[in-house]
Design a protein around this motif. Sequence first.
Motif, short mmCIF file in Angstrom:
data_model
loop_
_atom_site.label_atom_id
_atom_site.label_comp_id
_atom_site.label_asym_id
_atom_site.label_seq_id
_atom_site.Cartn_x
_atom_site.Cartn_y
_atom_site.Cartn_z
N LEU A 5 0.83 -1.21 0.00
CA LEU A 5 0.00 0.00 0.00
C LEU A 5 0.85 1.26 0.00
O LEU A 5 0.45 2.29 -0.56
N TYR A 6 2.01 1.19 0.61
CA TYR A 6 2.87 2.37 0.67
C TYR A 6 3.50 2.67 -0.69
O TYR A 6 3.51 3.82 -1.14
N PHE A 7 4.02 1.66 -1.36
CA PHE A 7 4.75 1.90 -2.61
C PHE A 7 3.83 1.97 -3.83
O PHE A 7 4.15 2.68 -4.80
N GLU A 8 2.73 1.22 -3.83
CA GLU A 8 1.74 1.29 -4.92
C GLU A 8 2.39 1.17 -6.30
O GLU A 8 2.09 1.94 -7.22
N ARG A 9 3.25 0.21 -6.46
CA ARG A 9 3.92 0.03 -7.76
C ARG A 9 3.08 -0.84 -8.69
O ARG A 9 2.55 -1.88 -8.29
N ALA A 10 2.98 -0.44 -9.93
CA ALA A 10 2.18 -1.18 -10.90
C ALA A 10 2.92 -2.43 -11.36
O ALA A 10 4.15 -2.48 -11.39
N ARG A 11 2.16 -3.43 -11.73
CA ARG A 11 2.72 -4.68 -12.24
C ARG A 11 3.11 -4.54 -13.72
O ARG A 11 2.73 -3.55 -14.37
N PRO A 12 3.83 -5.53 -14.27
CA PRO A 12 4.14 -5.51 -15.70
C PRO A 12 2.86 -5.52 -16.55
O PRO A 12 1.76 -5.75 -16.05
N VAL A 13 3.03 -5.33 -17.84
CA VAL A 13 1.90 -5.24 -18.76
C VAL A 13 1.04 -6.50 -18.67
O VAL A 13 1.54 -7.62 -18.71
N HIS A 30 -3.42 -9.67 -8.98
CA HIS A 30 -4.10 -8.46 -8.55
C HIS A 30 -3.26 -7.73 -7.51
O HIS A 30 -2.37 -8.30 -6.89
N GLY A 31 -3.57 -6.47 -7.31
CA GLY A 31 -2.87 -5.70 -6.29
C GLY A 31 -1.59 -5.10 -6.82
O GLY A 31 -1.25 -5.20 -8.01
N TYR A 32 -0.87 -4.49 -5.92
CA TYR A 32 0.37 -3.81 -6.28
C TYR A 32 1.53 -4.80 -6.39
O TYR A 32 1.45 -5.94 -5.93
N SER A 33 2.61 -4.33 -6.97
CA SER A 33 3.70 -5.22 -7.36
C SER A 33 4.85 -5.30 -6.35
O SER A 33 5.49 -6.33 -6.22
#
Length: 269
Positions: free
Chosen positions: A152-160, A169-172
């Motif tokens: 939740l802190y970093f909220e990094r998106a996953r690969p394409v 699902h969720g952040y990476s």
Amino acid sequence: MVVLAFILLFLFLWGALIAMEPLVRGSLARTAHLTAKFRYRDYLPVLVLVIAGGFVAVYAGDSFVDLAELVHSKSPVLQVIDRQWHDWAVSERYTGATTFFAVMSVIGGPVCLGVLTGLVAAWLVIKRRFRWAIYVLVTAGGGALLLTELKLYFERARPVLAEQLRRAHGYSFPSGHAMGSTVVAGALTYLAMRVLPTWRQKAAAIAFAITFVISVAASRVYLGVHWLSDIAAGIAGGLLWVMTTTLGYETSRRIRLIRALRARRERLG
């Protein structure tokens, strides 16, 4: 081919750990001889444990912080490395490897690890090893909570999404599979070290845990649901957490034992 590679990795690690036994035993013997006249020599193993465990924990924590800073700053260098590894994994896919990594991803997922943790804890309660059960539950449960907060802190998106062989699902960042498998495998390996009688068996447990974590972590990059830095951070974060809980538990256990032995000697003497 990929299965053979991980079998060879396990055998290599096992052999290397077995080869280290004379060195470890020799070092312990020399240390015991040099400290034989110390008044509080029975506390020396605790000191060694704290120093060694603290070093590993600090190294893991520093590695995680370094990766977190690079991710937070959107480092171009890190992004290039992640993309190169991601593209290589996508280009090297074939049926056998896909099946292996898909299975490892399921085994190293939150459901299987949660069931395994629950079964182990229940078995320990049945065997009246309540402290061990609490240790396993606190380590696994605390690790899961820590992982949630970090994502939740970093909220990094996953690969394409189009390049993923499995839906995630969720952040990476960090990888939940990598962190969870490191925490659970680390905790169970500690218990195995306490139970198994010979160094050969202990070495096998350690080698298997390392191979398992690497297999699960690699599966997430291969399947296209995580960047390489995600799994590296997951392993580092998991190692930091499991070392913290294990070090705390083992240190308190040894101190309780030493105090009990000292009290017994005083009563008898």
